[in-house]
Design a protein around this motif. Structure first.
Motif, PDB file in Angstrom:
ATOM      1  N   ASP A 103      15.031 -11.556 -39.779  1.00  0.00           N
ATOM      2  CA  ASP A 103      14.534 -10.209 -39.485  1.00  0.00           C
ATOM      3  C   ASP A 103      15.682  -9.236 -39.245  1.00  0.00           C
ATOM      4  OD1 ASP A 103      11.762 -11.188 -39.333  1.00  0.00           O
ATOM      5  OD2 ASP A 103      12.377 -12.080 -37.432  1.00  0.00           O
ATOM      6  N   VAL A 104      16.700  -9.705 -38.525  1.00  0.00           N
ATOM      7  CA  VAL A 104      17.849  -8.859 -38.162  1.00  0.00           C
ATOM      8  C   VAL A 104      19.128  -9.648 -38.441  1.00  0.00           C
ATOM      9  CG1 VAL A 104      18.932  -7.508 -36.316  1.00  0.00           C
ATOM     10  CG2 VAL A 104      16.443  -7.781 -36.350  1.00  0.00           C
ATOM     11  N   PRO A 105      19.616  -9.634 -39.689  1.00  0.00           N
ATOM     12  CA  PRO A 105      20.799 -10.428 -40.036  1.00  0.00           C
ATOM     13  C   PRO A 105      22.025 -10.141 -39.181  1.00  0.00           C
ATOM     14  CG  PRO A 105      19.703  -9.628 -42.018  1.00  0.00           C
ATOM     15  CD  PRO A 105      19.030  -8.956 -40.849  1.00  0.00           C
ATOM     16  N   ASN A 106      22.160  -8.911 -38.703  1.00  0.00           N
ATOM     17  CA  ASN A 106      23.364  -8.559 -37.945  1.00  0.00           C
ATOM     18  C   ASN A 106      23.478  -9.272 -36.609  1.00  0.00           C
ATOM     19  OD1 ASN A 106      24.771  -6.857 -39.712  1.00  0.00           O
ATOM     20  ND2 ASN A 106      23.420  -5.137 -39.225  1.00  0.00           N
ATOM     21  N   ASP A 130      25.663  -4.304 -28.388  1.00  0.00           N
ATOM     22  CA  ASP A 130      24.314  -4.691 -27.948  1.00  0.00           C
ATOM     23  C   ASP A 130      23.261  -3.610 -28.228  1.00  0.00           C
ATOM     24  OD1 ASP A 130      25.104  -7.185 -27.142  1.00  0.00           O
ATOM     25  OD2 ASP A 130      24.432  -6.972 -25.060  1.00  0.00           O
ATOM     26  N   PRO A 131      23.536  -2.339 -27.913  1.00  0.00           N
ATOM     27  CA  PRO A 131      22.517  -1.318 -28.193  1.00  0.00           C
ATOM     28  C   PRO A 131      22.154  -1.225 -29.668  1.00  0.00           C
ATOM     29  CG  PRO A 131      24.175  -0.465 -26.677  1.00  0.00           C
ATOM     30  CD  PRO A 131      24.698  -1.777 -27.193  1.00  0.00           C
ATOM     31  N   VAL A 132      23.119  -1.442 -30.543  1.00  0.00           N
ATOM     32  CA  VAL A 132      22.865  -1.396 -31.985  1.00  0.00           C
ATOM     33  C   VAL A 132      21.931  -2.519 -32.398  1.00  0.00           C
ATOM     34  CG1 VAL A 132      23.921  -1.568 -34.272  1.00  0.00           C
ATOM     35  CG2 VAL A 132      25.100  -0.317 -32.444  1.00  0.00           C
ATOM     36  N   SER A 323      26.374  -7.172 -41.954  1.00  0.00           N
ATOM     37  CA  SER A 323      26.736  -6.006 -42.769  1.00  0.00           C
ATOM     38  C   SER A 323      28.196  -5.636 -42.545  1.00  0.00           C
ATOM     39  CB  SER A 323      25.842  -4.816 -42.425  1.00  0.00           C
ATOM     40  OG  SER A 323      26.152  -4.302 -41.146  1.00  0.00           O
ATOM     41  N   GLN A 324      28.813  -5.052 -43.563  1.00  0.00           N
ATOM     42  CA  GLN A 324      30.217  -4.655 -43.454  1.00  0.00           C
ATOM     43  C   GLN A 324      30.401  -3.629 -42.348  1.00  0.00           C
ATOM     44  OE1 GLN A 324      32.972  -5.831 -45.617  1.00  0.00           O
ATOM     45  NE2 GLN A 324      33.958  -5.019 -43.781  1.00  0.00           N
ATOM     46  N   SER A 325      29.455  -2.699 -42.206  1.00  0.00           N
ATOM     47  CA  SER A 325      29.588  -1.640 -41.203  1.00  0.00           C
ATOM     48  C   SER A 325      29.548  -2.201 -39.781  1.00  0.00           C
ATOM     49  CB  SER A 325      28.491  -0.591 -41.387  1.00  0.00           C
ATOM     50  OG  SER A 325      27.210  -1.168 -41.238  1.00  0.00           O
ATOM     51  N   ARG A 329      32.657  -2.346 -37.000  1.00  0.00           N
ATOM     52  CA  ARG A 329      32.525  -1.880 -35.613  1.00  0.00           C
ATOM     53  C   ARG A 329      32.883  -2.994 -34.640  1.00  0.00           C
ATOM     54  NH1 ARG A 329      27.580   1.805 -33.236  1.00  0.00           N
ATOM     55  NH2 ARG A 329      28.260   1.838 -31.054  1.00  0.00           N
ATOM     56  N   PHE A 330      32.440  -4.205 -34.940  1.00  0.00           N
ATOM     57  CA  PHE A 330      32.789  -5.382 -34.141  1.00  0.00           C
ATOM     58  C   PHE A 330      34.309  -5.530 -34.048  1.00  0.00           C
ATOM     59  CE2 PHE A 330      34.064  -9.857 -34.224  1.00  0.00           C
ATOM     60  CZ  PHE A 330      33.346 -10.401 -33.181  1.00  0.00           C
ATOM     61  N   SER A 331      34.994  -5.439 -35.177  1.00  0.00           N
ATOM     62  CA  SER A 331      36.455  -5.610 -35.215  1.00  0.00           C
ATOM     63  C   SER A 331      37.163  -4.518 -34.420  1.00  0.00           C
ATOM     64  CB  SER A 331      36.945  -5.602 -36.671  1.00  0.00           C
ATOM     65  OG  SER A 331      36.408  -6.688 -37.379  1.00  0.00           O
ATOM     66  N   ARG A 332      36.684  -3.290 -34.558  1.00  0.00           N
ATOM     67  CA  ARG A 332      37.301  -2.191 -33.806  1.00  0.00           C
ATOM     68  C   ARG A 332      37.158  -2.412 -32.303  1.00  0.00           C
ATOM     69  NH1 ARG A 332      34.883   0.989 -37.919  1.00  0.00           N
ATOM     70  NH2 ARG A 332      33.140   1.533 -36.543  1.00  0.00           N
ATOM     71  N   SER A 333      35.976  -2.837 -31.872  1.00  0.00           N
ATOM     72  CA  SER A 333      35.752  -3.081 -30.442  1.00  0.00           C
ATOM     73  C   SER A 333      36.631  -4.211 -29.929  1.00  0.00           C
ATOM     74  CB  SER A 333      34.274  -3.420 -30.195  1.00  0.00           C
ATOM     75  OG  SER A 333      33.444  -2.331 -30.482  1.00  0.00           O
ATOM     76  N   LEU A 334      36.731  -5.279 -30.730  1.00  0.00           N
ATOM     77  CA  LEU A 334      37.535  -6.424 -30.327  1.00  0.00           C
ATOM     78  C   LEU A 334      39.010  -6.054 -30.245  1.00  0.00           C
ATOM     79  CD1 LEU A 334      37.525  -9.428 -29.643  1.00  0.00           C
ATOM     80  CD2 LEU A 334      37.698  -9.920 -32.094  1.00  0.00           C
TER      81      LEU A 334
END
Length: 343
Positions: A103-106, A130-132, A323-325, A329-334
Motif C-alpha cells: 500500500d505504501v512502498p516508501n 515520519d510525517p511524510v 521512491s527516489q525522492s 530526503r532520507f539521505s539529506r536528513s541522515l
C-alpha cells in the motif's frame, strides 16, 4: 369523513414520542468498540502504554469509545490480521512493516540495510520523515498513530560468521511474505528461509534456521535469545511496526472523539518509543551477560558488507520499493544528523 382517521390518539402520540426519544438516547450512548491486534505480549512496554491510553480515551469520551486489544499474536500472523481488518472483524493493528509496503512502498525506507550507525541517527531521520510516511498511510485508507520503533537489528544465531562469504552458508530466516527483505538478502548472495514470526522459535530449535536478524529487545521478548550463541556487531537495519486503524471504522466516531483518540494514542506510541530506546542498549547487555559472543568484522569484511548493502539500496530504488525522492530526503536528513553530531 371521520376526523379521527386523520389524527393521532393522544396516548399513541405520547408513546411514539417516548419511543423515538428512547431510541435516540440509546444510539447516542452506545459505545464504539475498536478491536486492535498485535503480536506484542501482555506486560510489554507497548501494551502497558496502549491500555493506559485506552482507559484515558474511554474516560474522556464518557464511554463512547472503547478499545479491545488482542495481544500475543492470538489473532494470527500479521497478514491474517490485515485480512481481518479488511473483513471488519478487527478495526486496527500494530503490524510489521512488510504488511503495508504494498500500500505504501516508501515504508521500506527505514529498512534499507546498513544505513544507520546508531539509534540517535534513527531519531533524527524519523523526525523529518515520519510525517511524510504517516500522510501516505492516511492516503492509503488508514488512520495512522505512528510507528513503534523496535530497534536496530543485528544478525544473530547459533553459528559464527563475520564475512559475507561465511554468511552465505547459514540458514537465515526472513519474514514470510516479505519480498523486500528477501530481495535485500539475495543482494548479499543469501537464499533465506521464509517463516512467520510465530514459527521462528521452532525453526531455531529444530535447526530449520540457524540465524535471524533481530533487534535485541525483540529477541529477548520472543525468547529467541535462548537459542543464540553469536551476534554480529553490525547494525544491519532498523525494525519498526506500524499502528493503524481502518479509516472506515474511525470515521464512525464523532469528530471530537476522533481528536481525543489521536491525542492519547499518539502519546502512547511516543511513550513506548522512549522506553524502547532505553531498552535497546540494556537488551544487548543482557545478551552479552548471558554468554552470547559479540563478533566484530575486520575493516575489509565491513567494507564488503557495505558494498553489498549499497547495491541492495540501488536495486530497491530501481524496483520502486522506495521512491527516489523519499530516499533523497532520507539521505539529506541522515547526512545532516552526522554533520551536526560531528561538530
Amino acid at each position: 369523513m371521520n376526523s379521527s382517521s386523520h389524527s393521532f390518539n393522544p396516548i399513541g402520540r405520547v408513546f411514539l414520542v417516548c419511543l423515538v426519544a428512547c431510541l435516540f438516547a440509546s444510539g447516542a450512548s452506545a459505545a464504539t468498540t475498536l478491536k486492535v491486534a498485535t503480536i506484542s505480549p501482555e506486560g510489554s512496554a507497548l501494551m502497558v502504554e496502549l491500555r493506559k491510553a485506552a482507559a484515558a480515551i474511554e474516560e474522556a469520551t464518557d464511554g463512547r469509545v472503547e478499545f479491545k486489544f488482542y495481544s500475543g499474536g492470538v489473532m494470527g500472523d500479521d497478514f491474517a490480521v490485515k485480512r481481518k481488518i479488511r473483513a471488519r472483524q478487527l478495526q486496527g493493528a500494530i503490524l510489521q512493516t512488510s504488511v503495508f509496503t504494498s500500500d505504501v512502498p516508501n515504508l521500506n525506507v527505514y529498512n534499507l540495510p546498513l544505513q544507520f550507525k546508531n539509534v540517535s541517527e534513527v531519531t533524527a531521520v524519523r523526525s523529518d520523515l515520519d510525517p511524510v510516511l504517516r500522510s501516505e498511510l492516511e492516503e492509503a485508507g488508514y488512520v495512522s498513530f505512528g510507528f513503534v520503533g523496535i530497534g536496530l537489528a543485528y544478525a544473530m544465531g547459533s553459528k559464527s560468521a563475520t564475512t559475507v562469504e561465511e554468511t552465505r552458508r547459514l540458514k537465515i530466516w526472513v519474514p514470510k511474505d516479505d519480498p523486500s527483505t528477501e530481495l535485500m538478502l539475495k543482494a548479499f548472495g543469501v537464499s533465506p528461509i521464509p517463516l512467520t514470526i510465530v514459527d521462528v522459535m521452532t525453526g531455531l530449535q529444530t535447526g530449520l534456521i540457524d540465524t535471524v536478524a533481530s533487534p535485541p529487545v525483540a529477541a529477548i521478548t520472543l525468547q529467541w535469545h535462548t537459542q543464540i550463541k553469536y551476534m554480529l556487531d553490525v547494525p544491519f537495519l532498523y525494525v519498526f511496526s506500524v499502528y493503524v486503524l481502518d479509516q472506515r471504522s474511525f470515521r464512525r466516531i464523532e469528530a471530537d472523539d476522533q481528536e481525543i483518540v489521536r491525542k492519547f494514542m499518539d502519546q502512547a506510541i511516543a511513550n513506548a518509543e522512549e522506553r524502547g530506546k532505553q531498552d535497546h542498549e540494556s537488551a544487548i547487555e543482557v545478551m552479552l551477560d548471558q554468554g552470547i559472543e559479540l563478533l566484530k568484522p575486520d575493516k575489509e569484511a565491513l567494507a564488503e558488507w557495505q558494498r553489498n548493502a549499497d547495491g541492495a539500496v540501488e536495486e530497491w530504488i530501481d524496483r520502486g520499493l522506495v521512491s527516489q525522492s523519499v530516499y533523497d530526503r532520507f539521505s539529506r536528513s541522515l547526512n545532516r544528523s552526522r554533520t551536526e553530531n560531528a561538530n
